[in-house]
Design a protein around this motif. Structure first.
Motif, PDB file in Angstrom:
ATOM      1  N   PHE A 157      30.775  46.524  36.700  1.00 17.57           N
ATOM      2  CA  PHE A 157      31.935  45.979  37.388  1.00 17.57           C
ATOM      3  C   PHE A 157      33.226  46.426  36.696  1.00 17.57           C
ATOM      4  O   PHE A 157      34.167  46.897  37.338  1.00 17.57           O
ATOM      5  CB  PHE A 157      31.836  44.444  37.421  1.00 17.57           C
ATOM      6  N   ARG A 188      39.178  52.337  39.517  1.00 18.14           N
ATOM      7  CA  ARG A 188      40.114  52.044  40.609  1.00 18.14           C
ATOM      8  C   ARG A 188      41.539  52.009  40.114  1.00 18.14           C
ATOM      9  O   ARG A 188      42.455  52.521  40.740  1.00 18.14           O
ATOM     10  CB  ARG A 188      39.804  50.667  41.193  1.00 18.14           C
ATOM     11  N   MET A 212      33.916  39.383  42.039  1.00 14.80           N
ATOM     12  CA  MET A 212      32.465  39.354  41.856  1.00 14.80           C
ATOM     13  C   MET A 212      32.017  37.943  41.489  1.00 14.80           C
ATOM     14  O   MET A 212      32.714  37.220  40.782  1.00 14.80           O
ATOM     15  CB  MET A 212      32.033  40.316  40.760  1.00 14.80           C
ATOM     16  N   LYS A 217      38.320  38.481  50.837  1.00 14.92           N
ATOM     17  CA  LYS A 217      38.359  39.543  51.845  1.00 14.92           C
ATOM     18  C   LYS A 217      39.784  39.883  52.250  1.00 14.92           C
ATOM     19  O   LYS A 217      40.064  40.986  52.705  1.00 14.92           O
ATOM     20  CB  LYS A 217      37.598  39.105  53.094  1.00 14.92           C
ATOM     21  N   ASP A 223      43.595  42.346  37.426  1.00 15.14           N
ATOM     22  CA  ASP A 223      42.921  43.522  37.975  1.00 15.14           C
ATOM     23  C   ASP A 223      41.653  43.149  38.730  1.00 15.14           C
ATOM     24  O   ASP A 223      41.167  43.929  39.545  1.00 15.14           O
ATOM     25  CB  ASP A 223      42.571  44.486  36.843  1.00 15.14           C
ATOM     26  N   ALA A 224      41.109  41.989  38.422  1.00 15.18           N
ATOM     27  CA  ALA A 224      39.891  41.577  39.121  1.00 15.18           C
ATOM     28  C   ALA A 224      39.676  40.086  38.901  1.00 15.18           C
ATOM     29  O   ALA A 224      40.250  39.484  37.989  1.00 15.18           O
ATOM     30  CB  ALA A 224      38.688  42.351  38.596  1.00 15.18           C
ATOM     31  N   MET A 271      34.027  50.002  37.343  1.00 14.10           N
ATOM     32  CA  MET A 271      34.541  50.194  38.700  1.00 14.10           C
ATOM     33  C   MET A 271      36.019  49.822  38.756  1.00 14.10           C
ATOM     34  O   MET A 271      36.842  50.565  39.279  1.00 14.10           O
ATOM     35  CB  MET A 271      33.698  49.326  39.646  1.00 14.10           C
ATOM     36  N   VAL A 272      36.336  48.666  38.175  1.00 14.60           N
ATOM     37  CA  VAL A 272      37.731  48.213  38.208  1.00 14.60           C
ATOM     38  C   VAL A 272      38.621  49.209  37.472  1.00 14.60           C
ATOM     39  O   VAL A 272      39.713  49.558  37.934  1.00 14.60           O
ATOM     40  CB  VAL A 272      37.860  46.812  37.580  1.00 14.60           C
ATOM     41  N   GLU A 306      35.002  33.680  48.425  1.00 15.64           N
ATOM     42  CA  GLU A 306      34.602  35.011  48.886  1.00 15.64           C
ATOM     43  C   GLU A 306      35.345  35.391  50.162  1.00 15.64           C
ATOM     44  O   GLU A 306      35.837  36.505  50.311  1.00 15.64           O
ATOM     45  CB  GLU A 306      33.101  35.016  49.168  1.00 15.64           C
ATOM     46  N   PRO A 309      39.347  43.419  43.206  1.00 10.87           N
ATOM     47  CA  PRO A 309      37.890  43.286  43.225  1.00 10.87           C
ATOM     48  C   PRO A 309      37.465  41.878  42.814  1.00 10.87           C
ATOM     49  O   PRO A 309      38.107  41.250  41.973  1.00 10.87           O
ATOM     50  CB  PRO A 309      37.421  44.306  42.185  1.00 10.87           C
ATOM     51  N   PRO A 313      41.740  42.946  49.579  1.00 13.77           N
ATOM     52  CA  PRO A 313      40.753  43.965  49.233  1.00 13.77           C
ATOM     53  C   PRO A 313      41.131  44.753  47.976  1.00 13.77           C
ATOM     54  O   PRO A 313      40.265  45.381  47.365  1.00 13.77           O
ATOM     55  CB  PRO A 313      40.732  44.875  50.471  1.00 13.77           C
ATOM     56  N   HIS A 314      42.402  44.716  47.599  1.00 18.74           N
ATOM     57  CA  HIS A 314      42.794  45.494  46.425  1.00 18.74           C
ATOM     58  C   HIS A 314      42.454  44.790  45.117  1.00 18.74           C
ATOM     59  O   HIS A 314      42.608  45.354  44.055  1.00 18.74           O
ATOM     60  CB  HIS A 314      44.293  45.804  46.489  1.00 18.74           C
TER      61      HIS A 314
END
Ligand code: SF4
Ligand code: SF4
Lengths: 348, 335
Positions: free
Chosen positions: B320, B327, B300, B292, B267-268, B323-324, B288, B298, B295-296
């Motif tokens: 964080f 989403r 950090m 990009k 998930d992230a 947020m995940v 990083e 996340p 984008p789906h």
């Protein structure tokens, strides 16, 4: 049409410009690093990369603004960050939406085909291999002449009677060499430069101290990154000897045989027995050689967070004690840069 | 030589290679002592002793060595150069024994075994390692058979350790299991899955990263790390760079990131890095930029430094995770 630029390191751009022009390219001479270069570089570089990365980032972006579409640089397999510069720079530049060719040369002996391919790419005039080889040799010849003149200024400057004469003559000499386009012209310009430097009126009774310069190659070679430390020291009556020149270094990295580096590595053995990347081991070796040759002190220049120089600096405290030679280390970063950076420096 | 003690600092490469090193030494009848879990005192001592410009993990390593030096006959600070024939270690690893020997006074003898098999094939690699450990063993016994046995057994233990890691255990848990603890129950009770990436000594030192894993687990997040992946899997990951990342840990981290992005099951992705880390300054920017493209998922970056605060870290992780989670729920409603 290729519009080519490359990293700027000291006066080497004069030789590279000629070489790339000989191959039939339009050359965008990288501007001398200024505050603007640094600001640009800092803005688009990862926060904790080393200073050379940031300055080069800025230089590339400036050159791109000036129309460059092809960046020529060198790689290397580390194990330090410089070996990855090219690909990270490229990624960031592309991420900013610029289309560029990144031509990154690796050591020709271990990547011969890759090397020839890249040469071919840059050979816009479609010269024969022989002519390319001659062009490279001529470029090298010019670079050596430039290096030798710089070495001479290191001896003349501390002895000059009138402050600033040497630097003025030196810049003139660079211009002469810049205009020389054949081996013969280069030799003539070189002779002329040597004569002019030797004719500079000298102060007879000055006490001269001798300092060796060691450290990371970029900040050693690019005066804009080290606040013209060599000129400053010279005008204070210090004769410096720099441990690294592009003509000394490239040779070593290209075919691994260069006596001086061999002895410098031997000298470093008791302290750092293996190559640790960058020039960490050389730094220690040169300090010891300088001390054996009776120098009064050594200055180490390193970018902030420079990995190998951090290792060597850790060891140097003991080296300094045992070999009885004072060492002053400057870690340079964008902060130290900003204060003293000369914004509008122009060749005289 | 029974009764000899060798100290192994619980820092840097410890998290990957300790089981092997310990087995090797104990098989030779040498006592192995490790430093304690990292703590404030060690870090402060390390900060005092090491160069100000060094990265946090190196400073901490200095602290560990300082805490050991008066209790042992030898300190084991191997020079990790290249272990897989290809990638090298960070220059600070290459010069680690030198920094320690010339940076700390009154040390017991340092065992700075060189571990290097750069540019070697799969067989000569083994031979090279065996040689290195053989030389090391000869310092403690003349019994060659015993040394060979110790090398063999140490590899066996390392194998077991890796298997435990591949099952999803964290290094500290796997070490406990090796020492006889029960395999902890299945860890995946949370509702979210994060890949947590970074160099082993950034990730598995609970002190320096202020307990990232505990915090995540408490927030209902299951974690998976590079060390949980099969090493064969990592080696086969293709990337589109003109050149390999030539540092071992960076290469692993980068490839693992590519793997998790491409596979798309987590998930992230969290990347833990240390203040002043040279290689990472390049590596995490590369990751990083890679992120990009996805984008789906996340992404950090968490930076740890000498003063990483408990509170700040918790807040960032909570925000964080929230947020995940939002989403994910939103995504679930939409389809
Ligand atoms: S030697 Fe220093 S400045 Fe050069 S790449 Fe490595 S860390 Fe950066
Ligand atoms: S990889 Fe980074 S954190 Fe590790 S020793 Fe090197 S600089 Fe320090």
């Amino acid at each position: 049409m290729l519009k080519v630029t490359f990293p700027r390191m000291g006066h080497s751009y004069i030789a590279f410009k000629m070489l790339l022009e000989d191959l039939g390219n339009e050359v965008i001479v990288p501007p001398r690093p200024s505050k603007k270069t640094l600001d640009l570089g800092v803005q688009y570089s990862p926060e904790f990369t080393c200073l050379p990365f940031k300055i080069l980032m800025g230089t590339y972006l400036e050159a791109i603004q000036m129309g460059a579409n092809t960046l020529v640089t060198s790689g290397g397999n580390g194990p330090c960050r410089a070996g990855l510069y090219a690909q990270v720079h490229q990624r960031i530049i592309e991420d900013l939406g610029h289309q560029i060719n990144m031509i990154c040369f690796e050591a020709p002996l271990s990547h011969p085909i890759d090397f020839l391919k890249k040469v071919k790419f840059l050979n816009s005039s479609k010269l024969s291999y022989l002519s390319v080889w001659q062009a490279i040799k001529k470029g090298w010849h010019k670079l050596k002449a430039l290096d030798n003149i710089e070495k001479l200024t290191h001896q003349i400057r501390p002895r000059e009677r009138d402050n600033g004469t040497t630097s003025r003559v030196y810049r003139q000499a660079q211009n002469w060499l810049g205009q020389a386009s054949t081996i013969k012209d280069i030799d003539e310009a070189y002779q002329e430069a040597v004569k002019s430097l030797n004719n500079i009126p000298q102060a007879q009774d000055r006490l001269i101290i001798k300092i060796g310069m060691v450290g990371e190659i970029y900040v050693l070679l690019e005066p804009a990154s080290n606040h013209e430390i060599e000129e400053v020291l010279g005008s204070l009556g210090v004769e410096i000897e720099r441990s690294m020149f592009l003509t000394g270094w490239t040779k070593d990295n290209l075919n691994e045989k260069c006596n001086e580096v061999v002895t410098c590595h031997n000298a470093a053995k008791p302290w750092i027995p293996v190559a640790i990347g960058g020039h960490g081991q050389d730094t220690v070796g040169h300090v010891i050689l300088y001390s054996q040759r009776g120098f009064d002190g050594v200055i180490q220049l390193a970018p902030f967070t420079c990995i190998p120089e951090i290792v060597s600096k850790t060891v140097l405290t003991q080296v300094s004690k045992q070999h009885n030679i004072p060492i002053l280390t400057f870690f340079l970063d964008e902060q130290t840069g900003k204060a003293v950076w000369l914004p509008d420096w122009k060749p005289l | 030589m029974s009764g000899t003690t060798v100290g192994i600092p619980r820092a840097l490469a410890y998290y990957l290679y300790f089981p092997r090193w310990r087995t090797f030494f104990t098989e030779l009848g040498v006592n192995v002592v490790t430093s304690k879990l990292s703590n404030r005192q060690m870090l402060d001592d390390g900060v005092k002793e090491a160069l100000a410009e060094a990265c946090v993990p190196i400073k901490l390593y200095f602290g560990h060595v300082l805490s050991l030096k008066d209790r042992v006959d030898y300190i084991f600070v191997p020079r990790l150069y290249c272990l897989n024939g290809k990638t090298l270690f960070c220059p600070k690893f290459l010069g680690l024994p030198d920094m320690i020997k010339h940076g700390i006074d009154n040390l017991p003898p340092v065992l700075d075994t060189m571990l290097n098999n750069r540019d070697k094939g799969i067989i000569s690699r083994r031979i090279e390692m065996t040689k290195s450990f053989f030389q090391l063993g000869e310092k403690f016994t003349r019994d060659k058979v015993r040394i060979v046995k110790a090398i063999y057994n140490s590899l066996k233990v390392e194998n077991k350790y890796c298997q435990l890691l591949h099952k999803g255990l964290l290094p500290n848990q796997a070490l406990e299991v090796l020492d006889g603890a029960k395999v902890p129950e299945k860890l995946g009770k949370g509702s979210l899955n994060f890949a947590v990436l970074g160099y082993p000594y950034h990730l598995y030192d609970d002190f320096i990263n202020v307990g990232v894993f505990n915090k995540l687990h408490r927030l209902g997040v299951n974690t998976i790390t590079t060390e949980n992946l099969n090493s064969g899997l990592l080696e086969n990951i293709k990337h589109n760079l003109p050149k390999e990342m030539f540092w071992t840990f960076s290469d692993r981290a980068y490839k693992a990131a590519l793997h998790f992005f491409k596979e798309g099951k987590v998930d992230a992705i969290l990347y833990v890095t240390a203040f002043g880390c040279g290689p990472d300054a390049m590596v995490y920017r590369m990751i990083e930029l890679e992120a990009k493209k996805y984008p789906h998922i996340p992404f950090m970056v968490l930076m740890i430094d000498e003063h990483s605060g408990e509170a700040g870290m918790s807040t960032r992780l909570e925000a964080f995770t929230d947020m995940v989670r939002r989403r994910k729920e939103l995504g679930a409603c939409l389809c």
